[in-house]
Design a protein around this motif. Structure first.
Motif, PDB file in Angstrom:
ATOM      1  N   GLY A   1      21.407  -2.293  18.715  1.00 15.60           N
ATOM      2  CA  GLY A   1      20.494  -1.387  18.022  1.00 15.60           C
ATOM      3  C   GLY A   1      20.275  -1.613  16.398  1.00 15.60           C
ATOM      4  N   ARG A   2      21.286  -2.287  16.038  1.00 18.82           N
ATOM      5  CA  ARG A   2      21.175  -2.491  14.399  1.00 18.82           C
ATOM      6  C   ARG A   2      20.303  -3.588  14.357  1.00 18.82           C
ATOM      7  NH1 ARG A   2      27.483  -2.766  12.171  1.00 18.82           N
ATOM      8  NH2 ARG A   2      28.018  -0.621  12.795  1.00 18.82           N
ATOM      9  N   VAL A   3      20.088  -4.453  15.410  1.00 17.58           N
ATOM     10  CA  VAL A   3      19.062  -5.598  14.900  1.00 17.58           C
ATOM     11  C   VAL A   3      17.574  -5.170  15.635  1.00 17.58           C
ATOM     12  CG1 VAL A   3      20.785  -7.429  14.891  1.00 17.58           C
ATOM     13  CG2 VAL A   3      19.828  -6.708  17.165  1.00 17.58           C
ATOM     14  N   GLY A   4      17.447  -3.845  15.963  1.00 16.33           N
ATOM     15  CA  GLY A   4      16.184  -3.297  16.492  1.00 16.33           C
ATOM     16  C   GLY A   4      15.994  -3.666  17.932  1.00 16.33           C
ATOM     17  N   GLN A   5      17.083  -3.980  18.823  1.00 16.76           N
ATOM     18  CA  GLN A   5      16.862  -4.216  20.075  1.00 16.76           C
ATOM     19  C   GLN A   5      17.607  -3.365  20.903  1.00 16.76           C
ATOM     20  OE1 GLN A   5      14.569  -6.439  21.451  1.00 16.76           O
ATOM     21  NE2 GLN A   5      13.873  -6.857  19.461  1.00 16.76           N
ATOM     22  N   PRO A   6      17.440  -2.065  20.850  1.00 15.66           N
ATOM     23  CA  PRO A   6      18.529  -1.119  21.762  1.00 15.66           C
ATOM     24  C   PRO A   6      18.255  -1.541  23.160  1.00 15.66           C
ATOM     25  CG  PRO A   6      16.622   0.047  20.876  1.00 15.66           C
ATOM     26  CD  PRO A   6      16.639  -1.334  20.029  1.00 15.66           C
ATOM     27  N   GLY A   7      19.302  -1.518  24.015  1.00 14.20           N
ATOM     28  CA  GLY A   7      19.319  -1.744  25.335  1.00 14.20           C
ATOM     29  C   GLY A   7      19.588  -3.383  25.466  1.00 14.20           C
ATOM     30  N   ALA A   8      19.840  -3.985  24.472  1.00 18.33           N
ATOM     31  CA  ALA A   8      19.924  -5.630  24.725  1.00 18.33           C
ATOM     32  C   ALA A   8      21.598  -5.812  24.494  1.00 18.33           C
ATOM     33  CB  ALA A   8      19.365  -6.176  23.598  1.00 18.33           C
ATOM     34  N   ALA A   9      22.240  -4.889  24.877  1.00 16.82           N
ATOM     35  CA  ALA A   9      23.813  -5.178  24.969  1.00 16.82           C
ATOM     36  C   ALA A   9      24.301  -6.491  25.827  1.00 16.82           C
ATOM     37  CB  ALA A   9      24.436  -3.907  25.403  1.00 16.82           C
ATOM     38  N   GLN A  10      23.740  -6.901  26.953  1.00 16.43           N
ATOM     39  CA  GLN A  10      24.141  -8.027  27.271  1.00 16.43           C
ATOM     40  C   GLN A  10      23.692  -9.192  26.609  1.00 16.43           C
ATOM     41  OE1 GLN A  10      22.511  -7.405  31.512  1.00 16.43           O
ATOM     42  NE2 GLN A  10      24.361  -7.211  32.104  1.00 16.43           N
ATOM     43  N   ALA A  11      22.348  -9.142  25.885  1.00 20.13           N
ATOM     44  CA  ALA A  11      21.960 -10.288  25.080  1.00 20.13           C
ATOM     45  C   ALA A  11      22.915 -10.512  24.029  1.00 20.13           C
ATOM     46  CB  ALA A  11      20.766  -9.861  24.706  1.00 20.13           C
ATOM     47  N   VAL A  12      23.432  -9.355  23.341  1.00 18.94           N
ATOM     48  CA  VAL A  12      24.455  -9.382  22.437  1.00 18.94           C
ATOM     49  C   VAL A  12      25.721  -9.997  22.775  1.00 18.94           C
ATOM     50  CG1 VAL A  12      25.859  -8.098  20.714  1.00 18.94           C
ATOM     51  CG2 VAL A  12      23.470  -7.674  20.832  1.00 18.94           C
ATOM     52  N   GLY A  13      26.100  -9.732  24.232  1.00 22.04           N
ATOM     53  CA  GLY A  13      27.208 -10.478  24.586  1.00 22.04           C
ATOM     54  C   GLY A  13      27.251 -11.807  24.737  1.00 22.04           C
ATOM     55  N   ALA A  14      25.859 -12.368  25.131  1.00 15.80           N
ATOM     56  CA  ALA A  14      25.600 -13.713  25.156  1.00 15.80           C
ATOM     57  C   ALA A  14      25.729 -14.538  23.905  1.00 15.80           C
ATOM     58  CB  ALA A  14      24.266 -13.975  25.882  1.00 15.80           C
ATOM     59  N   ALA A  15      25.067 -13.853  22.589  1.00 13.92           N
ATOM     60  CA  ALA A  15      25.116 -14.146  21.360  1.00 13.92           C
ATOM     61  C   ALA A  15      26.699 -14.570  21.031  1.00 13.92           C
ATOM     62  CB  ALA A  15      24.512 -13.348  20.492  1.00 13.92           C
ATOM     63  N   MET A  16      27.438 -13.538  21.277  1.00 13.72           N
ATOM     64  CA  MET A  16      28.971 -13.579  21.028  1.00 13.72           C
ATOM     65  C   MET A  16      29.437 -14.825  21.754  1.00 13.72           C
ATOM     66  SD  MET A  16      29.337 -11.120  18.826  1.00 13.72           S
ATOM     67  CE  MET A  16      27.684 -11.290  18.514  1.00 13.72           C
ATOM     68  N   GLY A  17      29.091 -14.968  22.829  1.00 15.09           N
ATOM     69  CA  GLY A  17      29.664 -16.124  23.823  1.00 15.09           C
ATOM     70  C   GLY A  17      29.182 -17.367  23.109  1.00 15.09           C
ATOM     71  N   ALA A  18      28.116 -17.571  22.480  1.00 15.93           N
ATOM     72  CA  ALA A  18      27.491 -18.740  22.073  1.00 15.93           C
ATOM     73  C   ALA A  18      27.911 -18.858  20.479  1.00 15.93           C
ATOM     74  CB  ALA A  18      25.822 -18.801  22.044  1.00 15.93           C
ATOM     75  N   ASN A  19      28.466 -17.850  19.970  1.00 14.01           N
ATOM     76  CA  ASN A  19      29.102 -18.036  18.485  1.00 14.01           C
ATOM     77  C   ASN A  19      29.614 -19.400  18.197  1.00 14.01           C
ATOM     78  OD1 ASN A  19      29.671 -17.493  15.824  1.00 14.01           O
ATOM     79  ND2 ASN A  19      30.995 -15.921  16.123  1.00 14.01           N
ATOM     80  N   PRO A  20      28.909 -20.285  17.094  1.00 17.99           N
ATOM     81  CA  PRO A  20      29.571 -21.453  16.700  1.00 17.99           C
ATOM     82  C   PRO A  20      30.548 -21.238  15.755  1.00 17.99           C
ATOM     83  CG  PRO A  20      27.591 -21.509  15.616  1.00 17.99           C
ATOM     84  CD  PRO A  20      27.402 -20.191  16.661  1.00 17.99           C
ATOM     85  N   LEU A  21      30.725 -20.107  15.049  1.00 19.00           N
ATOM     86  CA  LEU A  21      31.706 -19.790  13.861  1.00 19.00           C
ATOM     87  C   LEU A  21      32.451 -18.714  14.086  1.00 19.00           C
ATOM     88  CD1 LEU A  21      28.916 -20.396  11.298  1.00 19.00           C
ATOM     89  CD2 LEU A  21      30.863 -21.735  11.623  1.00 19.00           C
ATOM     90  N   PRO A  22      33.124 -18.592  15.286  1.00 22.67           N
ATOM     91  CA  PRO A  22      34.003 -17.347  15.652  1.00 22.67           C
ATOM     92  C   PRO A  22      35.252 -17.408  14.334  1.00 22.67           C
ATOM     93  CG  PRO A  22      34.743 -19.211  17.201  1.00 22.67           C
ATOM     94  CD  PRO A  22      33.323 -19.288  16.547  1.00 22.67           C
TER      95      PRO A  22
END
Length: 190
Positions: A129-150
């Motif tokens: 929701g903070r990035v203007g994509q409510p309902g994209a929780a799974q896509a956020v999860g995918a972004a976390m999994g692809a984070n090159p800078l954890p």
């Protein structure tokens, strides 16, 4: 932190090499890499085999001819990671090279880095929701999994809305340890 530095040729020549190091930490060895723009990669559980895969991947991504000895570029990231693990650093202040992430993933990761401070957590859906994509929780999860800078871009602070930890590329035990370090979860009794 102890630093193990090795060098070696990988891939075709390039004018701006990537520096790398393996750094011991309380959560295990971390692979760090930096370009002239800043820290570009953090990888958990940096065994010799994983390190070699990361070097091959960096060579392919950057066309690097020589992944060089960790000199100046990684000194400050190592100092700040030391302070973080000692409990004396709550916000990383490092130049970051965002070239390994694009589009939605980059947008989400930058929002995470800017708005979710030490000792707090955010839900996948709330971050969407903070990035203007409510309902994209799974896509956020995918972004976390692809984070090159954890760690530096703290994907360990993203949790399920129902209170579960969710996933984590470094493993759930590592996520628990990081959240305990930041005071979000209690430290294990033994």
């Amino acid at each position: 932190m102890d630093i193990e530095v090795e060098t070696g040729p990988v891939g075709p020549e390039r004018a701006a090499p990537t520096e790398w190091a393996v750094v011991e930490s309380p959560i295990g060895p971390l692979f760090l890499a930096a370009t002239e723009r800043g820290l570009v990669r953090v990888e958990f559980h940096a065994t010799a085999e994983r390190r070699e895969r990361m070097l091959d991947r960096l060579a392919g991504q950057f066309g690097v001819g020589a992944v060089e000895r960790a000199a100046g570029r990684l000194a400050e990231p190592v100092r700040q990671l030391d302070r973080y693990f000692a409990g004396g650093l709550r916000a990383f202040d490092l130049p970051l090279d965002w070239s390994l992430t694009t589009g939605f993933n980059r947008q989400v990761l930058r929002e995470l880095a800017r708005t979710v401070p030490y000792g707090t957590v955010v839900g996948y859906g709330e971050l969407a929701g903070r990035v203007g994509q409510p309902g994209a929780a799974q896509a956020v999860g995918a972004a976390m999994g692809a984070n090159p800078l954890p760690l530096v871009v703290p994907c360990h602070r993203v949790v399920e809305s129902g209170g579960g930890l969710g996933g984590f590329g470094g493993g759930l035990e590592t996520k628990r340890q990081l959240l305990a370090l930041e005071g979000v979860l209690p430290a294990p009794l033994f």
